[in-house]
Design a protein around this motif. Structure first.
Motif, PDB file in Angstrom:
ATOM      1  N   SER A 209      13.435  -5.739   4.321  1.00 43.91           N
ATOM      2  CA  SER A 209      14.031  -5.283   2.802  1.00 43.91           C
ATOM      3  C   SER A 209      13.738  -6.136   2.016  1.00 43.91           C
ATOM      4  CB  SER A 209      15.465  -5.389   2.747  1.00 43.91           C
ATOM      5  OG  SER A 209      16.175  -6.839   3.001  1.00 43.91           O
ATOM      6  N   SER A 210      13.070  -7.400   2.065  1.00 41.23           N
ATOM      7  CA  SER A 210      12.411  -8.404   1.276  1.00 41.23           C
ATOM      8  C   SER A 210      11.185  -7.672   0.528  1.00 41.23           C
ATOM      9  CB  SER A 210      12.070  -9.454   1.793  1.00 41.23           C
ATOM     10  OG  SER A 210      11.001  -9.407   2.792  1.00 41.23           O
ATOM     11  N   LEU A 211      10.751  -6.711   1.130  1.00 40.70           N
ATOM     12  CA  LEU A 211       9.280  -6.091   0.632  1.00 40.70           C
ATOM     13  C   LEU A 211       9.772  -5.420  -0.649  1.00 40.70           C
ATOM     14  CD1 LEU A 211       7.863  -4.428   3.812  1.00 40.70           C
ATOM     15  CD2 LEU A 211       7.031  -6.617   2.519  1.00 40.70           C
ATOM     16  N   VAL A 212      10.872  -4.792  -1.031  1.00 44.80           N
ATOM     17  CA  VAL A 212      11.311  -4.152  -2.207  1.00 44.80           C
ATOM     18  C   VAL A 212      11.200  -5.055  -3.395  1.00 44.80           C
ATOM     19  CG1 VAL A 212      13.137  -2.835  -0.904  1.00 44.80           C
ATOM     20  CG2 VAL A 212      14.008  -4.775  -2.027  1.00 44.80           C
ATOM     21  N   SER A 213      11.026  -6.454  -3.232  1.00 47.86           N
ATOM     22  CA  SER A 213      10.598  -7.286  -4.329  1.00 47.86           C
ATOM     23  C   SER A 213       9.394  -6.939  -5.025  1.00 47.86           C
ATOM     24  CB  SER A 213      10.818  -8.610  -3.900  1.00 47.86           C
ATOM     25  OG  SER A 213       9.763  -8.904  -3.086  1.00 47.86           O
ATOM     26  N   VAL A 214       8.462  -6.318  -4.388  1.00 49.58           N
ATOM     27  CA  VAL A 214       7.146  -6.121  -4.856  1.00 49.58           C
ATOM     28  C   VAL A 214       7.436  -4.813  -6.080  1.00 49.58           C
ATOM     29  CG1 VAL A 214       5.855  -6.615  -2.751  1.00 49.58           C
ATOM     30  CG2 VAL A 214       6.584  -4.274  -3.320  1.00 49.58           C
ATOM     31  N   LEU A 215       8.344  -4.179  -6.081  1.00 51.22           N
ATOM     32  CA  LEU A 215       8.797  -3.086  -6.920  1.00 51.22           C
ATOM     33  C   LEU A 215       9.692  -3.699  -8.148  1.00 51.22           C
ATOM     34  CD1 LEU A 215       9.477  -0.021  -4.766  1.00 51.22           C
ATOM     35  CD2 LEU A 215       7.354  -0.617  -5.859  1.00 51.22           C
ATOM     36  N   GLY A 216      10.060  -4.903  -7.933  1.00 50.74           N
ATOM     37  CA  GLY A 216      10.904  -5.580  -8.790  1.00 50.74           C
ATOM     38  C   GLY A 216      12.404  -5.493  -8.823  1.00 50.74           C
TER      39      GLY A 216
END
Length: 269
Positions: A209-216
């Motif tokens: 879920s940490s990957l969603v940070s790439v979308l802000g």
């Protein structure tokens, strides 16, 4: 060579050390103004991380169960569609799938929706849907849902196939329908096989879920990125980010193991 006694060999010394370190870090954070400020900032993203993880996991489990049942159906076409879905989705990295859903899938969905509802829009009954109306949060959730549904479907498939065929044949002889056999016979037994790998996927989803940070999306990682970028306190910030994720994942792992042991004891009784 004599094996060590189970009471000594199985004692979770690693957990004792981990808990001691976690407590020491918590005390240090509480007594340090800098680390307390970093923790307060990062903690604002915990709610979003939990929301993304839970919603994506529930949706992925529902879709995965459906795909696994398609793969086990008597229809050759349904089996081929299920296998196509699983193999294609599993072959795409989650990060790439995240970008594709966010910047290709969402605009395509909006265009298709507007095309289908054009008569209603022309009649003034429905407004035009814009790409910006689909939030980045839900684009991220759908990407994680699609990505993990392929893995979870294989977990369900393996668990269902592990049920003895003799019990299914006996249920048929009793006149139970296909749905009744699945609900009363197959699934209650399969869940004991399914639960451990399903729990592993849930813990993995917390981390991914940490990957969603790439979308802000303002999850734990994104809050850490924003703070570090403004303060240049990279060591302190990402140490706290790692600490928070460890608390979440290790805590979940321990809870799932306790649940597995409880189900095992109930089955043995």
């Amino acid at each position: 060579m004599q094996a060590p006694s189970s009471s000594k060999s199985d004692f979770p010394w690693w957990l004792v050390v981990a808990v001691a370190i976690a407590i020491a870090v918590a005390v240090f954070v509480a007594t340090s103004d800098l680390y307390a400020q970093v923790f307060a900032t990062v903690a604002k993203g915990i709610g979003i991380t939990v929301f993304v993880t839970v919603v994506a996991f529930v949706l992925a489990s529902a879709i995965g169960l459906g795909i696994s049942l398609m793969g086990l159906s008597g229809s050759r076409w349904l089996r081929q569609v299920a296998r196509f879905y699983v193999e294609i989705i599993r072959g795409v990295p989650i990060l790439v799938l995240l970008f594709w859903i966010a910047f290709v899938g969402a605009p395509a969905f909006v265009a298709g929706w507007n095309a289908l509802t054009a008569p209603l829009q022309n009649a003034g009954l429905l407004g035009e849907l814009l790409v910006r109306d689909v939030s980045l949060l839900w684009r991220a959730i759908m990407a994680l849902t699609i990505g993990y549904s392929a893995f979870i479907s294989e977990v369900f498939r393996a668990g269902i196939q592990a049920v003895e065929k003799g019990q299914i044949e006996a249920a048929k002889a009793l006149g139970l329908t296909r749905a009744q056999r699945f609900r009363l016979i197959v699934f209650p037994q399969a869940i004991r096989t399914i639960l451990p790998p399903l729990g592993n996927d849930f813990v993995a989803l917390v981390k991914d879920s940490s990957l969603v940070s790439v979308l802000g999306v303002a999850d734990i990682t994104q809050m850490g990125k924003v703070y570090a970028a403004g303060s240049f306190r990279f060591f302190e910030t990402y140490s706290i980010v790692a600490y928070v994720y460890l608390i979440l994942t290790v805590g979940l792992s321990l809870a799932l193991r306790a649940l597995e042991r409880r189900l095992r004891r109930q089955h043995e009784e």
